[in-house]
Enzyme design. Structure first.
Site, PDB file in Angstrom:
ATOM      1  N   SER A 132      -7.212  13.009   0.689  1.00  0.00           N
ATOM      2  CA  SER A 132      -6.059  12.966   1.220  1.00  0.00           C
ATOM      3  C   SER A 132      -5.321  14.418   0.982  1.00  0.00           C
ATOM      4  CB  SER A 132      -5.280  11.844   1.085  1.00  0.00           C
ATOM      5  OG  SER A 132      -3.783  12.178   1.241  1.00  0.00           O
ATOM      6  N   GLU A 134      -2.505  14.153   0.335  1.00  0.00           N
ATOM      7  CA  GLU A 134      -1.597  13.891  -0.717  1.00  0.00           C
ATOM      8  C   GLU A 134      -1.872  14.320  -1.896  1.00  0.00           C
ATOM      9  OE1 GLU A 134       1.601  11.959  -0.439  1.00  0.00           O
ATOM     10  OE2 GLU A 134       1.597  12.418   1.522  1.00  0.00           O
ATOM     11  N   TYR A 156       0.124   7.306  -5.142  1.00  0.00           N
ATOM     12  CA  TYR A 156      -0.924   7.380  -4.264  1.00  0.00           C
ATOM     13  C   TYR A 156      -1.686   8.694  -4.243  1.00  0.00           C
ATOM     14  CZ  TYR A 156      -3.441   7.820   0.243  1.00  0.00           C
ATOM     15  OH  TYR A 156      -4.387   7.921   1.152  1.00  0.00           O
TER      16      TYR A 156
HETATM   17  O1  G4F Z   1       3.692   7.895   8.179  1.00  0.00           O
HETATM   18  P1  G4F Z   1       3.705   7.996   6.600  1.00  0.00           P
HETATM   19  O2  G4F Z   1       3.676   6.871   5.906  1.00  0.00           O
HETATM   20  O3  G4F Z   1       2.433   8.846   6.161  1.00  0.00           O
HETATM   21  P2  G4F Z   1       2.078   9.568   4.703  1.00  0.00           P
HETATM   22  O4  G4F Z   1       3.040   9.313   3.702  1.00  0.00           O
HETATM   23  O5  G4F Z   1       2.139  11.369   5.339  1.00  0.00           O
HETATM   24  O6  G4F Z   1       0.638   9.304   4.373  1.00  0.00           O
HETATM   25  C1  G4F Z   1      -0.386   8.936   5.404  1.00  0.00           C
HETATM   26  O7  G4F Z   1      -1.182  10.241   5.549  1.00  0.00           O
HETATM   27  C2  G4F Z   1      -1.723  10.722   4.446  1.00  0.00           C
HETATM   28  C3  G4F Z   1      -2.691  12.134   4.725  1.00  0.00           C
HETATM   29  O8  G4F Z   1      -3.571  11.882   5.438  1.00  0.00           O
HETATM   30  C4  G4F Z   1      -2.826   9.535   3.855  1.00  0.00           C
HETATM   31  F1  G4F Z   1      -3.380  10.050   2.902  1.00  0.00           F
HETATM   32  C5  G4F Z   1      -1.896   8.323   3.815  1.00  0.00           C
HETATM   33  O9  G4F Z   1      -2.912   7.333   3.504  1.00  0.00           O
HETATM   34  C6  G4F Z   1      -1.239   8.009   5.101  1.00  0.00           C
HETATM   35  O10 G4F Z   1      -2.452   7.727   6.067  1.00  0.00           O
HETATM   36  O11 G4F Z   1       5.137   8.953   6.686  1.00  0.00           O
HETATM   37  C7  G4F Z   1       5.210  10.300   6.906  1.00  0.00           C
HETATM   38  C8  G4F Z   1       6.502  10.744   6.665  1.00  0.00           C
HETATM   39  C9  G4F Z   1       6.883  10.563   5.358  1.00  0.00           C
HETATM   40  O12 G4F Z   1       7.631  12.008   4.936  1.00  0.00           O
HETATM   41  C10 G4F Z   1       7.826   9.516   5.202  1.00  0.00           C
HETATM   42  O13 G4F Z   1       8.911   9.636   4.234  1.00  0.00           O
HETATM   43  O14 G4F Z   1       7.519  10.131   7.469  1.00  0.00           O
HETATM   44  C11 G4F Z   1       8.399   9.752   6.765  1.00  0.00           C
HETATM   45  N1  G4F Z   1       9.206   8.506   6.970  1.00  0.00           N
HETATM   46  C12 G4F Z   1      10.382   8.459   7.517  1.00  0.00           C
HETATM   47  N2  G4F Z   1      10.708   7.175   7.704  1.00  0.00           N
HETATM   48  C13 G4F Z   1       8.741   7.163   7.196  1.00  0.00           C
HETATM   49  C14 G4F Z   1       9.648   6.587   7.659  1.00  0.00           C
HETATM   50  N3  G4F Z   1       7.407   6.665   7.016  1.00  0.00           N
HETATM   51  C15 G4F Z   1       7.316   5.437   7.044  1.00  0.00           C
HETATM   52  N4  G4F Z   1       6.155   4.951   6.814  1.00  0.00           N
HETATM   53  N5  G4F Z   1       8.340   4.693   7.578  1.00  0.00           N
HETATM   54  C16 G4F Z   1       9.747   5.257   8.022  1.00  0.00           C
HETATM   55  O15 G4F Z   1      10.289   4.478   8.425  1.00  0.00           O
END
Ligand code: G4F
Length: 328
Positions: A132, A134, A156
């Site tokens: 990832s 990450e 993670y």
């Molecule tokens: O959609 P996210 O939770 O994805 P994140 O953390 O980038 O991780 C995903 O992608 C990675 C790379 O492929 C994978 F390894 C991992 O398993 C997963 O699939 O969050 C994306 C962004 C972050 O900056 C988070 O802080 O969105 C921001 N965010 C803002 N509000 C939120 C929210 N994320 C989530 N999940 N929920 C919110 O309400």
């Protein structure tokens, strides 16, 4: 020629379901590892499982647990897979701050267990590890490529960095065919509802239908490199068809803020997102990558792979899919 046999951990997830479709279309017999739970969580592959020409003929599900290496070893002996796609594990970065030990157990230790099983196989097995972006966490430069420093910013990311390094070590030390796909965010209508893109596409669809009034989110300034999941599973498969194993960044090379995604998604239904989104601190993570963007030049050159669906088109197709779902 017997059909090639693939074994997928995480078959019920977004990527697992698209990969299963791809492999079945290419003549594979597909076996998937499914974790036992009181409620079935197979909705993404149910259309395949219930197809009389596929379920029980070309697609087989096996109960198991990644940390139960004895039963995994037994499965390998019975199935003798030619390709293994290791996609399973706790995948929510925010949640990894709440359950760090379980996250590391599922991601890091489980990968080690699989690599140890791989070492003992008599026939060569090709192994894909879902690494990832990450692992780059707080990168020192952008865009990141396969040689960028690993500076994870979450439990993670640490677990993925550990597993990614282990894969490299096992490839070099034991000559195993092990590939890391260092995938940046890849999304689709099958994305879980607690990831930000799907949360937004669902909200845009529901608000436009009068079924929801607002959307609570955390940090809107983070930037991500968002691609379309079906295109990424194609790259996974291509990695395992190469003459030798290697690591590849999978990314679009474009970085956008959560605000950009909101504008594209809400724009699809003619709404201004600023009127509906409210900040909720519980969605803010203690630390997180600020700007992740990948350089997939190596995948382009060696795998002839280039993602074509970029952020705005992705947002539109996800909202369209959520609008097409019956109102609930
Ligand atoms: O959609 P996210 O939770 O994805 P994140 O953390 O980038 O991780 C995903 O992608 C990675 C790379 O492929 C994978 F390894 C991992 O398993 C997963 O699939 O969050 C994306 C962004 C972050 O900056 C988070 O802080 O969105 C921001 N965010 C803002 N509000 C939120 C929210 N994320 C989530 N999940 N929920 C919110 O309400």
């Amino acid at each position: 020629m017997p059909s090639p046999t693939a074994f997928i951990t995480g078959i019920t997830g977004q990527d697992g379901s698209y990969l299963t479709e791809l492999l079945l279309n290419r003549g594979y017999v597909v076996h998937g590892l499914v974790r036992r739970a009181s409620l079935f969580n197979r909705s993404r592959i149910e259309h395949l499982r219930l197809d009389p020409a596929i379920g029980g003929k070309k697609l087989f599900l096996h109960y198991g647990d990644l940390n139960d290496t004895t039963s995994l070893r037994r499965l390998f002996r019975t199935l003798q897979p030619t390709e293994v796609y290791h996609l399973a594990g706790q995948s929510h970065v925010g949640l990894s701050f709440e359950i760090p030990e379980a996250t590391c157990q599922e991601i890091a230790n489980a990968t080690l267990g699989l690599l140890e099983i791989l070492r003992d196989q008599e026939q060569p097995v090709r192994f894909y590890h879902a690494s990832s972006s990450e692992i780059f966490g707080a990168p020192l430069s952008a865009p990141q490529n396969e040689d960028s420093a690993l500076r994870p910013a979450s439990p993670y990311g640490c677990a993925k960095a550990f597993a990614t390094n282990l894969c490299r070590v096992y490839r070099e030390a034991y000559g195993l065919f092990v590939c890391n796909g260092i995938a940046y965010n890849h999304e689709s209508p099958r994305r879980g509802e607690n990831f930000v893109t799907r949360k937004i596409s669902l909200a845009a669809a529901r608000i436009s239908r009068g079924q929801q009034t607002e959307l609570s989110l955390g940090n809107l300034d983070a930037q991500r490199d968002w691609g379309y999941a079906p295109e990424y599973v194609e790259a996974m498969w291509r990695m395992l068809q190469q003459p030798s194993a290697d690591d590849y960044v999978l990314a679009t090379g474009e970085s956008h803020t959560i605000g950009d995604f909101l504008a594209a998604a809400f724009g699809t239904v003619g709404l201004e997102w600023q009127k509906y989104v409210r900040f909720e601190s519980r969605f803010v993570r203690p630390t997180e990558p600020v700007r992740l963007v990948g350089d997939a030049a190596k995948a382009r050159a060696k795998l002839d792979w280039a993602p074509t669906t970029k952020m705005a088109a992705l947002a539109r197709l996800m909202v369209a899919a959520d609008l097409a779902e019956p109102a609930s």
